[in-house]
Design an enzyme around this catalytic site. Structure first.
Site, PDB file in Angstrom:
ATOM      1  CB  CYS A 405      -1.076   0.012   1.083  1.00  0.00           C
ATOM      2  SG  CYS A 405      -0.735  -0.922   2.541  1.00  0.00           S
ATOM      3  NE  ARG A 434       2.722  -9.297   5.039  1.00  0.00           N
ATOM      4  CZ  ARG A 434       1.425  -9.177   4.867  1.00  0.00           C
ATOM      5  NH1 ARG A 434       0.620  -9.921   5.573  1.00  0.00           N
ATOM      6  NH2 ARG A 434       0.940  -8.303   4.022  1.00  0.00           N
ATOM      7  CD  GLN A 452      -0.515  -8.642   0.045  1.00  0.00           C
ATOM      8  OE1 GLN A 452      -0.057  -7.539  -0.258  1.00  0.00           O
ATOM      9  NE2 GLN A 452      -1.153  -8.866   1.173  1.00  0.00           N
ATOM     10  CG  ASP A 454      -2.272  -5.426  -2.481  1.00  0.00           C
ATOM     11  OD1 ASP A 454      -3.453  -5.342  -2.104  1.00  0.00           O
ATOM     12  OD2 ASP A 454      -1.310  -5.036  -1.804  1.00  0.00           O
ATOM     13  CG  HIS A 456      -3.839  -0.338  -2.224  1.00  0.00           C
ATOM     14  ND1 HIS A 456      -2.773  -1.050  -2.708  1.00  0.00           N
ATOM     15  CD2 HIS A 456      -4.010  -0.754  -0.939  1.00  0.00           C
ATOM     16  CE1 HIS A 456      -2.304  -1.848  -1.769  1.00  0.00           C
ATOM     17  NE2 HIS A 456      -3.036  -1.704  -0.689  1.00  0.00           N
ATOM     18  CE  LYS A 542      -8.313  -8.995   8.545  1.00  0.00           C
ATOM     19  NZ  LYS A 542      -7.147  -9.765   8.157  1.00  0.00           N
ATOM     20  CG  HIS A 588      -5.867  -1.668   1.974  1.00  0.00           C
ATOM     21  ND1 HIS A 588      -4.519  -1.526   2.134  1.00  0.00           N
ATOM     22  CD2 HIS A 588      -6.416  -0.584   2.572  1.00  0.00           C
ATOM     23  CE1 HIS A 588      -4.264  -0.415   2.800  1.00  0.00           C
ATOM     24  NE2 HIS A 588      -5.390   0.177   3.097  1.00  0.00           N
TER      25      HIS A 588
END
Length: 714
Positions: A405, A434, A452, A454, A456, A542, A588
């Site tokens: 992000c 991570r 991901q 991903d 946004h 979420k 997200h």
RNA sequence: GCCACCUUAGCUCAGCGGUAGAGCAGUGCUUUCGUAAAGCACAGGUCGUGGGUUCAAAUCCCACAGGUGGCUCCA
């Protein structure tokens, strides 16, 4: 006393009636099969006076249902009333397993007299008992424990409940000096219980003073345990059981607190059901993505590369590519823009986002610049000082990104935006890293580096609900296309507990607003969802799509998150129709969650029999002898022209062997070609699950196959 | 990270103080075959790594690494 039975008939019974006496009055068979009862929905012992239980609520009339186990025939097979085998009657199994936990506890206490019992509940597929004991129990001890349990079961001792009032009960527990049971009792009393109940695995010498209540603790020679119950009538009702494993747990789940050994077991009414359960576990093991992934060459994890880091092999890479293409198609449809961002970024960026301070423990340590290290060395900075500086973030460096992000935010912030530009939807297959604890890593489902799918979305407040719905649609489309219907939806909210406020950033009001949007969006999905506190991301609530893996562990896949916090921290703006700056809201979202975890679960979902469009090898041509190799290759090349992934089995195995191999490899289509086919220009189609489909012209086969692939049929 | 257990050929596993084994996969040869495994031969291992005990260690002990299950954690 008037009692309503499940058939809605109302009967009158004595005031001191128990479920056992009611069952006996209905019929001898029922009395024999009875294990417990539900009184106004509450599961209780057969010997519990119905009036006592009913008095706890104030509902009248009293509803009573007798809980029975299966009928067991002469062959020792369980026959459930509704025809379903194990799991068909959750209440009966609950009673059975709870009671088996007591029997196991007694056996362990006998073999290891220093054992202090803590807590032993039933589970969905078994039970466990947490106990404090310095000697480690290992699987080598299981047979001894099981033998002792067997003896207890053969003795067919009754489970006898007795109750003590608050003070007498606590006094007894203090005399016995088991701090865990004292704690359990405290909690029960805090929770509003008026009395403490104990279960003796055996008869009581004395009669209770009133109901089940004793004025002072009775003398007990058999095993007993503070327990709220209920239990089956006697140990003899326990048919078959097995100790499964032993693990560590902690008092109240607190790592800093006392350590327990948690012994897991399971129990069924018959040996046949237990055997079936064990066989099912064995089958699940074969379906495990770590086993299947190895067997089918999908991925590997190499200790030389590092723990929790996935190496995608060619076959696995194809599946990932196909899924990415599938998502990209949807992104185009929904007006997303594709972006690319680097794997590292300056520490400052993550201090602004809050990642560095809030989730430092789960990040790889910062990469420190060489000049800075040499400056520190010149200053005679010690390792301890360096560690401290890094911890505090006093060192300028780069961080391997834990999330995408901040990068997407900086793309948004790189130009001025008008309200007319919004919503802006930035998407990327972004790889993040991570630092998961080593004990947490698990195949592809819990890893240290993952990608991901991903995106946004930067939206106005007004657009939030519509855009949220769009995101949820996408997640649903993914799950539907793949036939994954067995998921649950969780709305993760901030943990309101005091002291947990360091786990999130931003103010409570924004959180509540965002939480409300999530609830609303989840409700509009039309599938049941649970709202769970403490399950939020650190920047916002979420909506998660959660699925179970083959051994019953839950994994969060798709996720959609509402975020008021990061736009504020990064001071994001757009110009509104009023020519004034306004703050966008961020969403997200990642429909798969991560490619690694998603595909790990997908492997288990399909048990490697992927639908055509995802199959690494879609067609295998099997010449019946190598005389037909040329024709086989010409067939293959025509399929390849149509962009199918096809191979030719060139081995000199016999046809049956080639088929067996292709079946094992789970290739969707086998094309068997021999003289007849060569002459007619046909292929003999065999489908991996439908078998022989006969000969068809090659062109026809290719046309059909294209349809199946392009429609992404399951 | 914590506790227990595990680590032998590419894979699945046997061997558990006395010279390293099987099945499958691989390679070669024979067979040329029509819907779930033809035959023979060959090759393949410092028994996770490092220490120790012993005349002798895959086997016993210790440490480390990796894995499995659970706990804790999970943006």
């Amino acid at each position: 006393m008037k009692i309503t039975l499940p058939d809605q008939s109302v009967h009158t019974f004595d005031d001191n009636a128990t479920p056992g006496s009611v069952a006996a009055s209905i019929g001898e068979g029922l009395a024999r099969a009875a294990l417990g009862a539900k009184v106004n929905g509450k599961l209780v012992d057969l010997t519990r006076p119905i009036a006592d239980v009913a008095a706890e609520g104030d509902s009248s009339p009293v509803h009573l249902a007798i809980v029975t186990g299966p009928r067991i025939n002469k062959k020792g097979e369980a026959q459930w009333r509704d025809g379903t085998p194990s799991g068909g009657d959750a209440d009966a199994l609950y009673l059975l397993r709870h009671s088996t936990a007591h029997v196991m506890a007694e056996a362990i206490c006998k073999l290891f007299p220093k054992t202090q019992l803590a807590y032993g509940p039933p589970l969905d597929n078994g039970f466990y008992y947490d106990l404090a004991l310095d000697t480690p129990i290992s699987s080598a001890d299981f047979p001894k424990i099981e033998a002792e349990m067997k003896r207890i079961v053969e003795e067919d001792r009754p489970f006898t409940r007795y109750e003590l009032d608050r003070d007498t009960g606590m006094g007894k527990l203090y005399d016995e000096r088991n701090k865990y049971k004292i704690d359990n009792a405290d909690r029960a009393l805090d929770g509003g219980a008026q009395r403490l109940s104990f279960y003796v695995t055996g008869p009581l010498a004395a009669e209770p003073d009133e109901g089940r209540l004793f004025e002072k603790a009775p003398r007990v020679t058999n095993f007993e345990d503070l327990c709220m119950g209920p239990h089956v009538p006697s140990t003899g009702r326990i048919g078959a059981f097995k100790i499964m494993s032993v693990a560590t747990s902690h008092w109240h789940g607190d790592v800093e607190s006392d350590r327990f050994q948690r012994v897991y077991g399971t129990a069924f009414f018959t040996q046949a059901e237990l055997d079936a359960h064990l066989a099912q576990l064995e089958e699940a093991k074969q379906r495990d993505h770590r086993v299947v992934g190895q067997r089918h060459g999908l991925f590997t994890i190499d200790e030389k590369v590092g723990q929790g880091l996935i190496l995608w092999k060619p076959a696995g890479a194809i599946i990932r590519q196909e899924l990415q293409k599938f998502i990209l198609m949807h992104l185009e449809r929904q007006g997303y823009s594709q972006v690319f961002t680097p794997h590292i970024g300056r520490l400052d960026l993550f201090k602004t986002s809050g990642h560095f301070p809030y989730y430092q423990d789960s990040q790889y340590p910062p990469l420190i610049l060489r000049e800075q290290l040499s400056t520190l060395a010149k200053e005679n900075c010690t390792c301890a000082e360096l560690a401290h500086k890094m911890e505090k973030g006093d060192i300028d460096g780069y961080l391997l990104k834990p999330m995408n992000c901040p990068f997407h935010i900086q793309i948004y912030a790189s130009e001025k935006h008008s309200y007319r530009d919004l919503p802006i939807r930035l998407a990327e297959f972004g790889t993040v890293y991570r630092w998961e604890q080593s004990g947490e890593l698990s195949g592809m489902t819990r890893v240290r580096g993952f990608t991901q799918d991903d995106a946004h979305l930067f939206v106005t407040e007004d657009q939030l609900d519509v855009e949220l719905a769009g995101c949820l649609d996408l997640v649903k489309a993914v799950f539907t296309t793949l036939g994954m219907t067995d998921y649950r939806v969780r709305v993760g909210l901030r943990d309101p507990a005091p002291g947990k406020s360091d786990k999130f950033v931003g103010d409570a009001e924004q959180w509540d607003k965002a939480g409300e949007s999530c609830r609303k969006a989840a409700a509009s999905l039309g599938v049941p969802f649970t709202a769970e506190e403490g399950e939020a991301a650190f920047y916002g609530p979420k909506i998660d799509f959660v699925v179970k893996d083959v051994i019953g562990r839950e994994w969060q896949l798709g996720t959609v998150q509402v975020d008021y916090v990061l736009p504020q921290r990064f001071n994001l703006e757009y110009t509104g129709p009023d020519n004034q700056p306004h703050r966008p809201v961020m969403i997200h979202r990642a429909p798969f969650g991560s490619m690694e975890r998603f595909i790990g679960v997908l492997i288990e979902h399909f048990n490697a029999s992927f639908p055509l469009w995802l199959s690494p090898e879609q067609v295998r041509v099997l010449p019946i002898s190598d005389k037909f190799l040329d024709y086989a290759h010409s067939v293959a090349s025509q399929l390849q022209q149509a962009a199918f992934r096809v191979t030719v089995d060139r081995s000199n195995d016999r046809l049956n062997a080639k088929i067996a191999t292709a079946q094992q490899d789970k290739v969707p289509y086998m094309l068997i070609v021999g003289g007849k086919d060569q002459e007619a220009g046909t292929v003999s189609v065999r489908h991996r699950s439908q078998g022989d489909r006969g000969a068809v012209p090659l062109a026809q086969f290719i046309a059909d196959l294209k349809q199946e692939r392009d429609q992404r049929r399951l």
